[in-house]
Design a protein around this motif. Structure first.
Motif, PDB file in Angstrom:
ATOM      1  N   VAL A 163       0.921  -1.264  -0.025  1.00 20.17           N
ATOM      2  CA  VAL A 163      -0.172   0.059   0.088  1.00 20.17           C
ATOM      3  C   VAL A 163       0.938   1.253  -0.049  1.00 20.17           C
ATOM      4  O   VAL A 163       1.877   1.382   0.887  1.00 20.17           O
ATOM      5  N   LEU A 164       0.592   2.096  -0.911  1.00 19.98           N
ATOM      6  CA  LEU A 164       1.195   3.498  -0.938  1.00 19.98           C
ATOM      7  C   LEU A 164       0.269   4.232  -0.178  1.00 19.98           C
ATOM      8  O   LEU A 164      -0.770   4.587  -0.661  1.00 19.98           O
ATOM      9  N   TYR A 165       0.781   4.931   0.844  1.00 24.33           N
ATOM     10  CA  TYR A 165      -0.035   5.786   1.699  1.00 24.33           C
ATOM     11  C   TYR A 165       0.666   6.960   1.755  1.00 24.33           C
ATOM     12  O   TYR A 165       1.683   7.365   2.262  1.00 24.33           O
ATOM     13  N   LEU A 166      -0.172   8.067   1.116  1.00 24.60           N
ATOM     14  CA  LEU A 166       0.600   9.414   0.816  1.00 24.60           C
ATOM     15  C   LEU A 166      -0.209  10.507   1.557  1.00 24.60           C
ATOM     16  O   LEU A 166      -1.554  10.501   1.481  1.00 24.60           O
ATOM     17  N   HIS A 167       0.333  11.183   2.300  1.00 21.83           N
ATOM     18  CA  HIS A 167      -0.227  12.145   3.230  1.00 21.83           C
ATOM     19  C   HIS A 167       0.251  13.640   2.471  1.00 21.83           C
ATOM     20  O   HIS A 167       1.320  13.812   2.479  1.00 21.83           O
ATOM     21  N   HIS A 168      -0.593  14.493   2.660  1.00 26.30           N
ATOM     22  CA  HIS A 168      -0.218  15.862   2.082  1.00 26.30           C
ATOM     23  C   HIS A 168       0.448  16.588   3.231  1.00 26.30           C
ATOM     24  O   HIS A 168      -0.024  16.778   4.484  1.00 26.30           O
ATOM     25  N   PHE A 169       1.490  17.235   3.002  1.00 24.47           N
ATOM     26  CA  PHE A 169       2.289  17.976   4.174  1.00 24.47           C
ATOM     27  C   PHE A 169       1.473  19.251   4.662  1.00 24.47           C
ATOM     28  O   PHE A 169       1.526  19.279   6.094  1.00 24.47           O
ATOM     29  N   LEU A 170       0.560  19.756   3.962  1.00 28.41           N
ATOM     30  CA  LEU A 170      -0.021  20.756   4.454  1.00 28.41           C
ATOM     31  C   LEU A 170      -1.184  20.701   5.383  1.00 28.41           C
ATOM     32  O   LEU A 170      -1.945  21.531   5.908  1.00 28.41           O
ATOM     33  N   LEU A 171      -1.517  19.161   5.413  1.00 31.81           N
ATOM     34  CA  LEU A 171      -2.592  18.826   6.329  1.00 31.81           C
ATOM     35  C   LEU A 171      -2.203  17.979   7.444  1.00 31.81           C
ATOM     36  O   LEU A 171      -2.991  18.133   8.496  1.00 31.81           O
ATOM     37  N   LEU A 172      -0.997  18.142   7.883  1.00 27.50           N
ATOM     38  CA  LEU A 172      -0.427  17.428   8.884  1.00 27.50           C
ATOM     39  C   LEU A 172      -0.653  17.979  10.058  1.00 27.50           C
ATOM     40  O   LEU A 172      -1.110  17.471  11.226  1.00 27.50           O
ATOM     41  N   LEU A 173      -0.977  19.252  10.296  1.00 25.15           N
ATOM     42  CA  LEU A 173      -1.366  20.029  11.460  1.00 25.15           C
ATOM     43  C   LEU A 173      -2.921  20.294  11.686  1.00 25.15           C
ATOM     44  O   LEU A 173      -3.268  20.740  12.573  1.00 25.15           O
TER      45      LEU A 173
END
Length: 325
Positions: A163-173
């Motif tokens: 599984v490639l799990y991609l998170h957006h940097f600007l959503l982290l906080l």
């Protein structure tokens, strides 16, 4: 019960729970010894491994560990870094189950950030998921909320193949309600983030929030927008999108990826083939332009989707209806 958590905390909570539940879950990567993984030290160095600065090495290690019965989670930091190990991601680990007739499996989660649209220039701002969403044997998750970040991470760890799990940097906080305890979000099930009757907007990752903001603005103009978040793009829940288009008759697709390497182009093709009779107006895509992001905020804003561009696209498809009446 739910409580408010930042997106990054929700991701880590899911991973911590999975490592507690299953001793075969490992955490490896170049940054797993840093402060944001402080709580994982309780699992010991045998299960939390800091790797050399080599994506080829860390993903190769993970593939070997998975074939030996472990469930490694690789923090590859940035999606661009995966490109130097792409062979292992799209031509090796993903094909093991199929090429052994189901005798072997490779339960790997490759976690990476993408789309840092905050002045990080060309090599740290890509949204490269479009190039892998059609790779056989590879699932791709793009959570947009803290709750989905938790639920999709848990589901990814339990999956028996990569599984490639991609998170957006600007959503982290970004903060939001997150269920307590064990929580899973199934792959291949889109979420209607906002119901509506006039126009369907399908958005991914960071652009989901831009689409919701545009929908609220447009509601004051009498346009009722439905916003759908696919949550995973492989598998892709085409049925939910088609059902929405059948209700609204209009479709706007929003994607931070460049236009010709986007999820939106794939969805547009599916709707053209399976839902053309439902459409009362042409599909409109709101994507990044086909160019590398410049080290310049005005140029960055020019290239990327935003609330105003989404609202304009919705008015365009809604205006076709108004003009035909």
């Amino acid at each position: 019960m739910t409580r408010e958590l930042p997106y990054v905390a929700a991701m880590n909570e899911a991973l911590h729970l999975e490592m507690t539940r299953d001793e075969d879950v490992l955490l490896i990567g170049q940054t797993v010894g840093e402060e944001h993984y402080e709580s994982f030290k309780e699992f010991g160095s045998a299960r939390v491994r800091v790797t050399p600065i080599s994506e080829t090495a860390e993903i190769g290690m993970a593939t070997g560990a998975a074939l030996a019965g472990k469930r490694p989670v690789v923090d590859a930091t940035m999606a661009e870094f995966l490109l130097v190990a792409m062979g292992q991601v799209v031509n090796e680990a993903n094909r093991v189950h199929y090429m052994t007739g189901g005798q072997l499996r490779a339960p790997i989660v490759i976690k990476a950030g993408y789309g840092f649209a905050a002045g990080w220039a060309g090599q740290h701002t890509s949204a490269p998921y479009g190039m892998v969403m059609g790779v056989p044997g590879l699932k791709v998750a793009l959570p947009s909320t803290p709750a989905d970040a938790k639920g999709l991470m848990a589901t990814a760890v339990r999956d028996d193949n990569p599984v490639l799990y991609l998170h957006h940097f600007l959503l982290l906080l970004e903060r939001g309600p997150v269920p307590e305890g064990e929580y899973l979000v199934p792959f291949g099930v889109a979420d209607i983030k906002r119901p509506g009757s006039d126009v369907t907007v399908v958005a991914t990752g960071w652009t989901v929030h831009r689409a919701l903001a545009a929908a609220e603005r447009l509601s004051d103009e009498g346009i009722d927008v439905e916003v759908i978040d696919p949550r995973t793009i492989a598998p892709l829940d085409v049925e939910t999108i088609l059902a929405s288009v059948a209700r609204t008759g209009r479709l706007v697709l929003v994607d931070q990826a460049t236009r010709h390497a986007s999820v939106s182009a794939v969805i547009a093709g599916e709707v053209a083939e399976h839902g053309l009779s439902s459409l009362r107006a042409p599909v409109v895509q709101v994507t990044a332009l086909d160019t590398t992001l410049a080290y310049s905020q005005p140029m960055e804003e020019y290239v990327l989707p935003d609330e105003g561009k989404i609202a304009a696209a919705v008015r365009q498809v809604a205006g076709v209806k108004a003009g035909a009446m």
